[in-house]
Design a protein around this motif. Sequence first.
Motif, PDB file in Angstrom:
ATOM      1  N   PHE A 188      -9.155   0.647  -6.072  1.00 56.45           N
ATOM      2  CA  PHE A 188     -10.409   1.393  -5.939  1.00 56.45           C
ATOM      3  C   PHE A 188     -10.154   2.900  -5.978  1.00 56.45           C
ATOM      4  N   LEU A 189      -9.167   3.356  -5.208  1.00 52.68           N
ATOM      5  CA  LEU A 189      -8.852   4.785  -5.175  1.00 52.68           C
ATOM      6  C   LEU A 189      -8.204   5.234  -6.483  1.00 52.68           C
ATOM      7  N   ASN A 190      -7.345   4.384  -7.043  1.00 53.22           N
ATOM      8  CA  ASN A 190      -6.705   4.738  -8.311  1.00 53.22           C
ATOM      9  C   ASN A 190      -7.721   4.909  -9.430  1.00 53.22           C
ATOM     10  N   ARG A 191      -8.801   4.114  -9.400  1.00 51.92           N
ATOM     11  CA  ARG A 191      -9.827   4.231 -10.427  1.00 51.92           C
ATOM     12  C   ARG A 191     -10.463   5.624 -10.402  1.00 51.92           C
ATOM     13  N   ILE A 192     -10.659   6.141  -9.207  1.00 51.42           N
ATOM     14  CA  ILE A 192     -11.202   7.501  -9.080  1.00 51.42           C
ATOM     15  C   ILE A 192     -10.228   8.513  -9.645  1.00 51.42           C
ATOM     16  N   LEU A 193      -8.957   8.360  -9.304  1.00 47.66           N
ATOM     17  CA  LEU A 193      -7.943   9.287  -9.813  1.00 47.66           C
ATOM     18  C   LEU A 193      -7.892   9.245 -11.331  1.00 47.66           C
ATOM     19  N   ARG A 194      -7.886   8.062 -11.897  1.00 47.41           N
ATOM     20  CA  ARG A 194      -7.797   7.929 -13.351  1.00 47.41           C
ATOM     21  C   ARG A 194      -9.019   8.549 -14.030  1.00 47.41           C
ATOM     22  N   ASP A 195     -10.194   8.263 -13.498  1.00 43.06           N
ATOM     23  CA  ASP A 195     -11.421   8.793 -14.091  1.00 43.06           C
ATOM     24  C   ASP A 195     -11.462  10.312 -14.030  1.00 43.06           C
ATOM     25  N   ARG A 196     -10.892  10.880 -12.972  1.00 34.97           N
ATOM     26  CA  ARG A 196     -10.918  12.342 -12.800  1.00 34.97           C
ATOM     27  C   ARG A 196      -9.679  13.019 -13.360  1.00 34.97           C
ATOM     28  N   GLY A 197      -8.745  12.249 -13.916  1.00 34.18           N
ATOM     29  CA  GLY A 197      -7.534  12.826 -14.482  1.00 34.18           C
ATOM     30  C   GLY A 197      -6.594  13.410 -13.448  1.00 34.18           C
ATOM     31  N   LYS A 198      -6.571  12.833 -12.249  1.00 34.55           N
ATOM     32  CA  LYS A 198      -5.723  13.347 -11.177  1.00 34.55           C
ATOM     33  C   LYS A 198      -4.524  12.421 -10.937  1.00 34.55           C
ATOM     34  N   ILE A 199      -3.716  12.756  -9.957  1.00 34.37           N
ATOM     35  CA  ILE A 199      -2.373  12.190  -9.811  1.00 34.37           C
ATOM     36  C   ILE A 199      -2.280  11.294  -8.590  1.00 34.37           C
ATOM     37  N   LEU A 200      -1.497  10.216  -8.725  1.00 36.94           N
ATOM     38  CA  LEU A 200      -1.078   9.415  -7.580  1.00 36.94           C
ATOM     39  C   LEU A 200       0.390   9.694  -7.309  1.00 36.94           C
ATOM     40  N   GLN A 201       0.697  10.110  -6.094  1.00 36.12           N
ATOM     41  CA  GLN A 201       2.082  10.276  -5.650  1.00 36.12           C
ATOM     42  C   GLN A 201       2.327   9.243  -4.566  1.00 36.12           C
ATOM     43  N   SER A 202       3.404   8.446  -4.703  1.00 31.71           N
ATOM     44  CA  SER A 202       3.627   7.380  -3.739  1.00 31.71           C
ATOM     45  C   SER A 202       5.090   6.965  -3.739  1.00 31.71           C
ATOM     46  N   ALA A 203       5.361   5.872  -3.048  1.00 24.28           N
ATOM     47  CA  ALA A 203       6.696   5.268  -3.006  1.00 24.28           C
ATOM     48  C   ALA A 203       6.526   3.767  -2.910  1.00 24.28           C
ATOM     49  N   PRO A 204       7.340   2.996  -3.630  1.00 22.13           N
ATOM     50  CA  PRO A 204       7.226   1.534  -3.585  1.00 22.13           C
ATOM     51  C   PRO A 204       7.854   0.960  -2.326  1.00 22.13           C
ATOM     52  N   THR A 205       7.593  -0.320  -2.098  1.00 22.00           N
ATOM     53  CA  THR A 205       8.198  -1.013  -0.969  1.00 22.00           C
ATOM     54  C   THR A 205       9.690  -1.213  -1.197  1.00 22.00           C
ATOM     55  N   ILE A 206      10.428  -1.234  -0.096  1.00 24.41           N
ATOM     56  CA  ILE A 206      11.850  -1.580  -0.143  1.00 24.41           C
ATOM     57  C   ILE A 206      12.013  -2.807   0.743  1.00 24.41           C
ATOM     58  N   ASN A 207      11.707  -3.957   0.165  1.00 21.30           N
ATOM     59  CA  ASN A 207      11.806  -5.216   0.908  1.00 21.30           C
ATOM     60  C   ASN A 207      12.018  -6.351  -0.086  1.00 21.30           C
ATOM     61  N   LEU A 208      11.908  -7.569   0.386  1.00 22.32           N
ATOM     62  CA  LEU A 208      12.155  -8.722  -0.480  1.00 22.32           C
ATOM     63  C   LEU A 208      10.991  -9.002  -1.424  1.00 22.32           C
ATOM     64  N   HIS A 209       9.913  -8.236  -1.287  1.00 19.98           N
ATOM     65  CA  HIS A 209       8.755  -8.383  -2.168  1.00 19.98           C
ATOM     66  C   HIS A 209       8.397  -7.023  -2.754  1.00 19.98           C
ATOM     67  N   PRO A 210       9.213  -6.487  -3.643  1.00 16.97           N
ATOM     68  CA  PRO A 210       8.964  -5.143  -4.187  1.00 16.97           C
ATOM     69  C   PRO A 210       7.667  -5.111  -4.998  1.00 16.97           C
ATOM     70  N   ASN A 211       6.973  -3.975  -4.898  1.00 19.81           N
ATOM     71  CA  ASN A 211       5.681  -3.852  -5.571  1.00 19.81           C
ATOM     72  C   ASN A 211       5.695  -2.824  -6.697  1.00 19.81           C
TER      73      ASN A 211
END
Length: 596
Positions: free
Chosen positions: A231-254
């Motif tokens: 939902f939040l990413n859709r707003i970022l994409r529509d507005r041409g803005k950036i997502l800064q994040s970090a993936p999980t470090i566990n047995l179920h990486p995302n």
Amino acid sequence: MSAFDIVVNDGLWFDGTGAPGLRRNLGIRDGVVAEVSTTRLEIGPDTEVIDAAGKWVLPGFVDVHTHYDAEALVSPGLPESVRHGVTTVVLGNCSLSTVYSTPREIADLFSRVEAVPHDAVLRILEANKTWTGPAAYTAALEALPLGPNVAAFIGHSDIRTHVLGLGRGTDKKVKPTRSELGRMGSMLEDAIDAGMLGLSSMTNALDKIDGDEYRSRSLPSTYARWKEFRFLNRILRDRGKILQSAPTINLHPNVAAFFAESSAIGRKKPLKTSLLSGADSKAYPVIVYFMLAAAPLLNRFAKTDFKWQHLPVPFTVYADGIDLVVFEEFGAGAAALHLKDQVERNELLQDESYRRAFRKDYDNKFSPRIWHRNFYDAVIVGCPDETLIGKNFGQVGDIRGVHPVDAYLDLVVKYGRDLRWRTTIANHRPKFAKKLAASSGVQMGFGDAGAHLRNMAFYNYPVRLLKRVKDAQSDRKPFLTIERAIHRLTGELADWYGIDAGHLRQGDRADFVVIDPAGLDESVDGLFDATVPEYGGISRMVNRSDDAAVATVINGRLVYREGEFAPGFGIEKTGQFLRAGEKAPITRAAKTSVAL
């Protein structure tokens, strides 16, 4: 025409576009590069002259990953960055910002994650937080006597805490209602309207909350489900803005989900995504091949706009006793850090059942990790027992006939924070460090300026990268040209993040640094201590590049030269808030005496 405010003579000028350097003279007037000339420029009676013969003149560095959010409110000059030629910093990373939440919530969110004093952060926010939304926040930043320019993300944990509360926002059973999700989206839209770069988030549960009420829960954004992210990413994409994040470090990486979200396949455009962290990990040496291959291939074939953030220096960390964030990644370590009382903590560390759990975590080769968990690669650098300095904990254990974990815990119990040690967790192999620094799939960042005050110091990583590039050329084993390295640290970042910085052409705002290549020597790798009065006088690790970064100019003002800051620095405003996607206004340079 009035005389120039500053003239830079005979420097090798780089404009931040990746073009080769040219021998030029620069004339600065009213905050702007007014002239770039092959001939000498007129010197007026009040013109400040910088002799750049034998030196490089380049755009000020752009540091896209800092945690100065609280410090900037009380020390807006941010001298530990400016002295190394950084003229633009980005706040609000890793889901943490100071926009919506209360001062106490912000202190709880920031302090343990970023290893800054909780009481000091709380005091600063209680005394200075007058805003309740992004427009007022950006206005408050703009009103500060900023040293460098500032841009900012809005933090996902900040938004989530404001909407759900810190308790519900860190409860696995809680799903935001449609109305609550709508409020988060509106808050993100408001932040974008106020000129913020986009959203910073965090999905790695390693980062824990400080304080008392919800202590040791992970950051709120780590509890979000992908419905919320999308939902939040859709707003970022529509507005041409950036997502800064970090993936999980566990047995179920995302991480694959981030790749899918960034892709433009089936969509009008990609989501610009910057993830932590592109690194050559000691814990997983082979993963560097994935880091090198993934982003270029995805950007080409999956239509993503994806970058790994990469720290282009060895990732060496220091610790006082057991106070180091890497211990949060396994149960026994997190249990110790949960306890604030030293007596209680020592009782735990001496308990044999606890030690068995710690040894089990330490010896488990299959659990996901950031730290390599090798006490033979952890060197004591400070201890009341000076005979231990220079030894690693594995050696101490061998001498005493005990497991390395027991040797370490025995010393922590005995000496507490007076036991200081270091280890390198990533970017230790020069071959792969060079490949990462040259890769189109990474961007320079993750220096964490303003955070982890006692654990690491990467304030001058741009200078240190230039040293490596220069040394490689001297050895006739180049991995980047000088102009390409400068571009990676300046214009490439500014253009990708959509901020008016990183270039030094005629008509551009005059933000630049003068680098003496003769000063790009071993001294730039040194570590020093400096007190932070704003944080109660705590001593933090810093860098010194005084022989390399010899002058910094911001908005046409000479603010730093040869180890000294200009009178009025941090009191008289030089930097400004940079709005994403907008040309920054030129503010006429004040005619006060700031020259050195």
